[in-house]
Write an enzyme that holds these catalytic residues in place. Structure first.
Site, PDB file in Angstrom:
ATOM      1  N   ASP A  21       3.411  -1.502  47.994  1.00 41.11           N
ATOM      2  CA  ASP A  21       2.139  -2.136  47.514  1.00 41.11           C
ATOM      3  C   ASP A  21       1.960  -3.682  47.551  1.00 41.11           C
ATOM      4  OD1 ASP A  21       3.650  -2.972  45.310  1.00 41.11           O
ATOM      5  OD2 ASP A  21       3.562  -0.967  44.412  1.00 41.11           O
ATOM      6  N   GLN A  44       4.160  10.342  53.011  1.00 41.23           N
ATOM      7  CA  GLN A  44       3.500  10.933  51.588  1.00 41.23           C
ATOM      8  C   GLN A  44       1.949  10.849  51.525  1.00 41.23           C
ATOM      9  OE1 GLN A  44       5.402   7.954  48.832  1.00 41.23           O
ATOM     10  NE2 GLN A  44       4.607   6.223  50.433  1.00 41.23           N
ATOM     11  N   GLU A  97      10.523  -1.428  53.151  1.00 38.19           N
ATOM     12  CA  GLU A  97       9.456  -0.347  52.758  1.00 38.19           C
ATOM     13  C   GLU A  97       9.587   0.778  53.598  1.00 38.19           C
ATOM     14  OE1 GLU A  97       7.223   2.356  51.316  1.00 38.19           O
ATOM     15  OE2 GLU A  97       7.498   0.553  50.063  1.00 38.19           O
ATOM     16  N   ASP A 111      12.472  -1.991  43.421  1.00 39.58           N
ATOM     17  CA  ASP A 111      11.301  -1.438  43.018  1.00 39.58           C
ATOM     18  C   ASP A 111      11.010  -0.181  43.773  1.00 39.58           C
ATOM     19  OD1 ASP A 111       8.811  -1.385  41.823  1.00 39.58           O
ATOM     20  OD2 ASP A 111       7.772  -2.618  43.322  1.00 39.58           O
ATOM     21  N   ASP A 122      14.214   3.062  55.663  1.00 38.36           N
ATOM     22  CA  ASP A 122      14.704   3.321  54.454  1.00 38.36           C
ATOM     23  C   ASP A 122      15.726   2.606  54.038  1.00 38.36           C
ATOM     24  OD1 ASP A 122      15.693   5.778  52.535  1.00 38.36           O
ATOM     25  OD2 ASP A 122      17.584   5.130  53.455  1.00 38.36           O
ATOM     26  N   ALA A 123      15.537   2.319  52.676  1.00 38.59           N
ATOM     27  CA  ALA A 123      16.389   1.142  52.057  1.00 38.59           C
ATOM     28  C   ALA A 123      17.674   1.445  52.100  1.00 38.59           C
ATOM     29  CB  ALA A 123      16.055   1.235  50.460  1.00 38.59           C
TER      30      ALA A 123
END
Length: 544
Positions: A329, A275, A349, A402, A383-384
Site C-alpha cells: 500500500d 485477494q 509485495e 509489514d 512472495d516474501a
C-alpha cells in the site's frame, strides 16, 4: 441402515428390472451417463470450495472453516448414500429431483451466506452466530444431495447394460474423480477470478441442473411417467429461472451487501490475482479504510499511528538501505522516506494489483504521499519468503516486516523461524528488524510466540505497543467474530542480532511534524504494560 450382504440363491432371478429403453445405443448411453458423472462431480467440488472460500473470507481462520465444511459435508455424503437406496426403484426420477435441488441450494448458497452475514451478523445476540449456523446447514444439505448421486447413477448405468459391480464402480469413480479434478482447478483459476464468488456459484448451479435434466429427460425419458417428466421439466425450469434472476441481480446485490458490511463510502472493490481489495473513503476529506479479503488492513483514523510506530524506532540507527516485506500500500514506505539519509527502499509485495492501486488510486496514493513514485523506491512482486530464500547482494540496514496479522492462518509461514533466519541473513551486522506481531493485550499468546521465534532465529527483541481507537476496528467482516473487550492495540518487536536487545528510542529529527516530545518511548513518559509478566513499552502519541 447398512444392509447385510446375502448372496442370491442359485437360479434366482436378477434383482433389477431389465434394461432401460434408450433412444441411443447402450455404448453411447453409458458414455453419456459417465459424462454426467463427470459434470456433477465438478459441480459438487465447486460447491465445497465455494463454501470454504466464503467462510474463510467472511469469518476468518481458514483452517477451522475448511475443517467444518469438509467434515460436515463428508459425513452428510455418507448419510445421503444410505438414503438414496430408497430411490433405486425410481432412479431416473430420483436423480432428476436430486440434481434440481442440488443446483438450487448449491448455486444460491454463496448469495444466501453473504446476505445473512451482511445484514444480520451485526445484530449481536443469537444472530451473531447466524452465518456459522447457515454454513453448517448448507454443508449438510449439499453433502446429502452429493452423496445421493453416486448410488442413483450406479443404478442408471446398470440399467443400460448389466456388468459386474467392480467394473461399474471403477468406471463411475474414474469419471467422478476426474470431474472433481476439473472442478477443483476451475474454481480458483476460472470461476473466481473471472466471474467472482456469487456469479461463479450461480453458473455452477446452472450447469448442474442442465446436465442432470438432460440425462434424465433425454436418455431415460421412457422410464418416466408423463406426470414425472412434466414435473421434472417444470422444476428444472423454475430452478433455471431462479438462478438466472439471481445472476442478473448479482452485481446490485453485491454492491448493497458491501455497503452493509463496509459502510456506504465504498469506492473500489476489485479482486486481484491474490485477494479482494476494498477501499472505503479516502476522498473529500474522509479517512481511507483498506480491506484485504474482508479484513481491515488500514484504518484511516489510526493509520499514521500504526505506521509511525512500525517504522520510526527501527530507523534510529543506520538506515541507508531499507527492505519492506509486504507494505504494497506504500504507507510504510512513506514513513521511511521521511527520514533523511535513506538512499534505497526495496518493497517485496505479493499482490501486484494492490501496488497498482497504491500508485493510481487517488485516495490511496494521496495517503502514501505518492511514495511508490519516488526514484529511491523499487517494488518487487514476489512472495516474501520465496524472495528471501533467493536474496543475494548487499545487506540491509533495516528490515521492516509489514505483513498480515500472525493470527491469520495463511500468514503463519511469514512468522516462522525459517523466515526470520532468512531475514537475519540479509540484515547488516548492526541492522535492525521490526515485526508487527499482532495485538498484545487481546492475543498475548500469539505475540509472545513471535518473540520466542525471533529468539530461536538468533535475535534479541524489545517489545512495544501502540494503542488504537476501538472504533477503527469496528468496520468490516471481523464484526461477526464478536468484539473483544480487551483494549485494542498493535504490538511490535524491534530486534537485532545477538543477545542484546536494541534500545527502544524514537529519533529527535522532525518527521512529518512529529518530534521526540510528541512520540516517545522514554521510560519517564511511557506507560509500562505487563503482559504475560513481561513489561511492554507503550508509544504515546498526544496528537491523537
Amino acid at each position: 441402515m447398512i444392509e447385510p450382504h446375502a448372496p442370491a440363491p442359485p437360479g434366482a432371478p436378477p434383482s433389477w428390472t431389465g434394461p432401460a429403453r434408450l433412444p441411443v445405443r447402450p455404448g453411447t448411453g453409458r458414455f453419456l451417463v459417465l459424462v454426467c458423472v463427470f459434470v456433477c462431480a465438478a459441480c459438487g467440488l465447486v460447491y465445497e470450495l465455494e463454501l470454504v472460500a466464503f467462510a474463510s473470507y467472511l469469518m476468518g481462520d481458514s483452517v477451522t472453516q475448511a475443517s467444518v465444511v469438509l467434515s460436515v459435508m463428508v459425513f452428510a455424503m455418507g448419510i445421503g448414500s444410505l438414503g438414496a437406496k430408497r430411490l433405486r426403484c425410481h432412479a431416473a426420477a430420483g436423480f432428476g429431483a436430486v440434481e434440481s435441488a442440488l443446483a438450487l441450494i448449491g448455486g444460491c448458497s454463496a448469495m444466501a451466506l453473504y446476505a445473512v452475514f451482511a445484514w444480520t451478523a451485526g445484530w449481536g445476540g443469537m444472530w451473531a452466530d447466524g452465518p456459522r449456523c447457515l454454513l453448517v446447514a448448507f454443508s449438510l444439505a449439499i453433502g446429502l444431495l452429493i452423496g445421493a448421486e453416486v448410488p442413483l447413477l450406479m443404478e442408471l448405468i446398470q440399467r443400460i447394460r448389466r456388468q459386474d459391480a467392480g467394473g461399474a464402480v471403477a468406471d463411475l469413480f474414474a469419471a467422478d474423480y476426474v470431474g472433481a479434478l476439473v472442478g477443483g482447478l476451475a474454481f480458483p483459476f476460472l470461476l473466481l477470478p473471472f466471474l467472482g464468488q456469487l456469479t461463479g456459484a450461480l453458473l455452477t448451479g446452472t450447469v448442474n441442473v442442465v446436465a442432470g435434466g438432460a440425462l434424465v429427460l433425454g436418455l431415460f425419458r421412457r422410464d418416466l411417467t408423463r406426470r414425472a417428466r412434466w414435473t421434472l421439466l417444470l422444476a428444472g425450469l423454475v430452478v433455471l429461472g431462479v438462478l438466472a434472476s439471481a445472476a442478473a441481480l448479482a452485481g446490485d446485490f453485491e454492491r448493497a451487501a458491501r455497503r452493509a458490511v463496509y459502510g456506504t463510502d465504498v469506492r473500489v472493490a476489485v479482486r486481484t490475482d491474490v485477494q479482494e481489495v476494498v477501499l472505503a473513503g479516502g476522498t473529500h476529506g474522509e479517512p481511507l479504510d483498506l480491506f484485504l479479503d474482508g479484513r481491515l488492513r488500514v484504518g484511516g483514523r489510526d493509520e499514521h499511528r500504526y505506521h509511525e510506530a512500525l517504522v520510526r524506532p527501527a530507523l534510529t540507527g543506520p538506515h541507508a538501505r531499507v527492505l519492506i516485506l509486504g507494505g504494497g500500500d506504500g504507507l510504510a514506505a512513506r514513513e521511511v522516506l521521511r527520514h533523511p539519509g535513506v538512499r534505497r527502499v526495496d518493497i517485496v509485495e505479493l499482490d501486484p494489483g494492490l501496488v497498482r492501486l497504491a500508485r493510481r488510486d487517488p485516495g490511496l496514493s494521496a495517503a502514501n504521499a505518492h511514495a511508490l513514485a519516488d526514484p529511491r523506491v523499487r517494488v518487487t512482486t514476489a512472495d516474501a519468503l520465496s524472495w528471501l530464500r533467493q536474496a543475494r547482494g548487499p545487506a540491509y540496514d533495516v528490515v521492516i516486516s509489514d505483513l498480515p496479522d500472525p493470527g491469520i492462518t495463511a500468514s503463519t509461514k511469514l512468522y516462522s523461524q525459517e523466515f526470520y533466519g532468512l531475514a537475519r541473513r540479509v540484515l547488516a551486522p548492526d541492522g535492525r528488524l521490526v515485526v508487527h506481531a499482532g495485538p498484545v493485550t487481546a492475543r498475548p499468546r500469539a505475540f509472545w510466540t513471535v518473540a520466542a521465534t525471533l529468539r530461536a532465529a538468533g535475535f534479541a527483541a524489545s517489545p512495544y505497543r501502540v494503542p488504537g481507537h476501538e472504533s477503527a476496528f469496528a468496520a468490516g467482516p471481523d464484526r461477526s467474530t464478536g468484539a473483544s473487550r480487551a483494549p485494542h492495540d498493535w504490538g511490535f518487536l524491534l530486534a537485532a542480532r545477538g543477545d542484546a536487545a536494541p534500545a527502544l528510542r524514537v529519533g529527535r529529527e522532525r518527521a512529518g511534524a512529529l518530534t521526540q516530545a510528541e512520540l516517545t518511548a522514554d521510560a519517564r513518559a511511557a506507560e509500562r504494560t505487563r503482559v504475560a509478566g513481561v513489561p511492554v513499552s507503550t508509544l504515546v502519541h498526544p496528537r491523537y
